[in-house]
Design an enzyme around this catalytic site. Structure first.
Site, PDB file in Angstrom:
ATOM      1  N   LYS A  42       1.042  -1.177   0.035  1.00  0.00           N
ATOM      2  CA  LYS A  42      -0.028  -0.025  -0.030  1.00  0.00           C
ATOM      3  C   LYS A  42       0.743   1.197  -0.086  1.00  0.00           C
ATOM      4  CE  LYS A  42      -1.636   2.724   3.573  1.00  0.00           C
ATOM      5  NZ  LYS A  42      -2.111   3.019   4.641  1.00  0.00           N
ATOM      6  N   CYS A 101      -5.194   8.435   9.478  1.00  0.00           N
ATOM      7  CA  CYS A 101      -4.764   7.956  10.806  1.00  0.00           C
ATOM      8  C   CYS A 101      -4.809   9.110  11.741  1.00  0.00           C
ATOM      9  CB  CYS A 101      -3.722   6.787  11.135  1.00  0.00           C
ATOM     10  SG  CYS A 101      -4.131   5.376  10.363  1.00  0.00           S
ATOM     11  N   ASP A 119       4.174  20.769   6.200  1.00  0.00           N
ATOM     12  CA  ASP A 119       4.817  21.997   6.343  1.00  0.00           C
ATOM     13  C   ASP A 119       6.338  21.661   5.226  1.00  0.00           C
ATOM     14  OD1 ASP A 119       3.083  22.949   7.655  1.00  0.00           O
ATOM     15  OD2 ASP A 119       4.220  23.723   9.272  1.00  0.00           O
ATOM     16  N   LEU A 120       6.962  20.464   5.579  1.00  0.00           N
ATOM     17  CA  LEU A 120       7.885  20.133   4.891  1.00  0.00           C
ATOM     18  C   LEU A 120       7.975  19.991   3.576  1.00  0.00           C
ATOM     19  CD1 LEU A 120       9.123  17.121   7.508  1.00  0.00           C
ATOM     20  CD2 LEU A 120      10.351  19.379   7.159  1.00  0.00           C
ATOM     21  N   ASP A 155       5.737   1.399  11.707  1.00  0.00           N
ATOM     22  CA  ASP A 155       4.425   0.453  11.316  1.00  0.00           C
ATOM     23  C   ASP A 155       4.310  -0.966  11.956  1.00  0.00           C
ATOM     24  OD1 ASP A 155       3.290   2.745  10.082  1.00  0.00           O
ATOM     25  OD2 ASP A 155       3.576   2.093   8.204  1.00  0.00           O
ATOM     26  N   ARG A 184       1.650  14.830  11.630  1.00  0.00           N
ATOM     27  CA  ARG A 184       2.234  14.508  10.536  1.00  0.00           C
ATOM     28  C   ARG A 184       2.284  15.697   9.627  1.00  0.00           C
ATOM     29  NH1 ARG A 184       1.327   8.527   8.638  1.00  0.00           N
ATOM     30  NH2 ARG A 184       0.009   7.577  10.713  1.00  0.00           N
TER      31      ARG A 184
END
EC number: 2.5.1.7
Length: 417
Positions: A22, A115, A123-124, A304, A120
């Site tokens: 995924k 999620c 901005d980066l 993960d 998260r």
């Protein structure tokens, strides 16, 4: 809304085929926007997030059709807007930002969802794209981006962000001049994206290292491409063999990409080996032992897999410590494991797990994708019946998991709540 009902205590034995990744498929599908010709993908997992991505691509002017494990995308009349109704369900939707700016010079993308496991920030992504000449403003929940033509730039990431690396990698393929991505993510899914882009005519070097160089080209053509196997699904099934005391053979299992996970599972008392048929996983005689895990960017231990391995730690002799360095609030599965009899204490970004002799089935609620998998694994090992609620999270990342588990002896069924 569905739930899973699990009758635990059955050792799993048999063969499971690992689905396509995924986390590789999502950015690669988004990269279809960059191609001027049709693209065909194979080994694509049939997941909720994949279906959402296909709908989004169709709205953006790249009609996507799913048949079996194959997705065909036909770029035609590109449009710049990714609407909130689709984006709100999936944080990876922000990955269309770079490709849209590269192809159209404009993008209107709703702030992403997905999620709820901590910060998260996008901005980066935005800061890096600004160095390539893009301008952004936030308007009514939408990121509005514009540029005349993206220019190559030297970009340093303060953190090796996977999504940021993927977004900039895609944008750079059609930018003028050379782009250098320093402190880039090295994850296998980033490498798979780079390989796909190269197959479409992109000029990329250094993928799989911390410095990626991209020489912009005028256009990308179509191709046929097979998505890499899902290392997180594979890791989840490795844990399933250990936590139930069974023996599983995984076919299509990525070996090198799972090195950090396999090292820890073997240290806990599992025996995992690569054979001519696939990857064989079972528990050694003598039971499970505690160990310590620190999540890190690849090639370190993947965040993960943290929740799934914690389920295994619950039944291991001794004390284990988990240090979560990637995401905030990624211990939301702990309270549910405690409901099943686990002994876990949280202190900041650390969790101390003291092994118990058994877990007991209970009604539990999933809070995110990997937490869902953790609770399913615990339910497989527990005495009695476990009801895992809110499994729509699970459906975002695991392809027909209850069917795969039932095929190797599990007693698990899906019911409407």
């Amino acid at each position: 809304m569905d739930k899973l009902v699990i009758e635990g205590g059955v050792p799993l034995t048999g063969t499971i085929n690992v689905s396509g990744s995924k986390n590789a498929a999502l950015p690669i599908l988004m990269a279809s926007i960059l191609a001027e010709e049709p693209v065909t993908y194979t080994n694509v997992p049939r997941l909720r997030d994949i279906h959402t991505t296909n709908k989004l691509l169709s709205i953006l002017g790249c009609p996507a059709e799913f048949e079996g494990d194959t997705v065909s995308v036909r770029p035609c009349d590109l449009k710049p807007e990714a609407p909130y109704d689709l984006v709100k369900t999936m944080r990876a939707s922000v990955l269309c930002l770079g490709p849209l700016l590269a192809r159209l010079g404009e993008a209107r993308v709703a702030l992403p969802g997905g999620c709820a496991i901590g910060a998260r920030p996008v901005d980066l992504h935005l800061t890096a794209l600004e160095k390539m000449g893009a301008r952004f403003e936030l308007e009514e929940g939408y990121i509005i981006g514009r540029c005349r033509k993206l220019k190559g730039a030297h970009i340093y990431f303060d953190f090796p962000t996977v999504g940021g690396t993927e977004n900039l990698l895609m944008a750079a393929t059609l930018a003028e001049g050379e782009t250098i991505l320093e402190n880039a993510a090295r994850e296998p899914e980033v490498v798979d994206l780079a390989r796909f882009l190269i197959a479409c005519g992109a000029k990329i070097e250094g993928h799989g290292t911390s410095v990626i160089r991209v020489q912009g080209v005028p256009r990308l053509h179509g191709c046929e491409y097979a998505i890499m196997p899902d290392r997180i699904e594979a890791g989840t099934f490795l844990v399933a063999a250990g936590i139930t005391g069974g023996e599983l053979l995984l076919t299509g299992c990525p070996w090198e990409e799972l090195d950090a996970v396999i090292v820890k599972l073997n240290a806990m008392g599992m025996h995992i080996e690569k054979t001519s048929e696939g990857v064989l996983a079972k528990r050694r005689n003598g039971g499970l032992r505690g160990t310590d895990v620190t999540t890190q960017p690849f090639p370190g231990f993947p965040t993960d897999m943290q929740a799934q391995v914690m389920s295994l730690m619950c039944l291991a002799e001794g004390t284990s410590v988990v240090q979560e360095n990637i995401f905030e609030n990624r211990f939301m599965h702990v309270l549910e494991l405690v409901r099943m009899g686990a002994d876990i204490r949280i202190s900041g970004r650390s969790a101390v797990v003291r092994g118990v002799k058994r877990l007991t089935g209970a009604p539990v609620m999933a809070s995110d994708l990997r937490a869902s998998a953790s609770l399913v694994l615990a339910g497989l090992a527990a005495r009695g019946t476990t009801h895992v609620q809110r499994i729509y999270h699970l459906d975002r990342g695991y392809e027909r998991i209850e069917l795969k588990l039932n095929a190797v002896g599990a007693r698990i069924r899906r019911e409407a709540e």
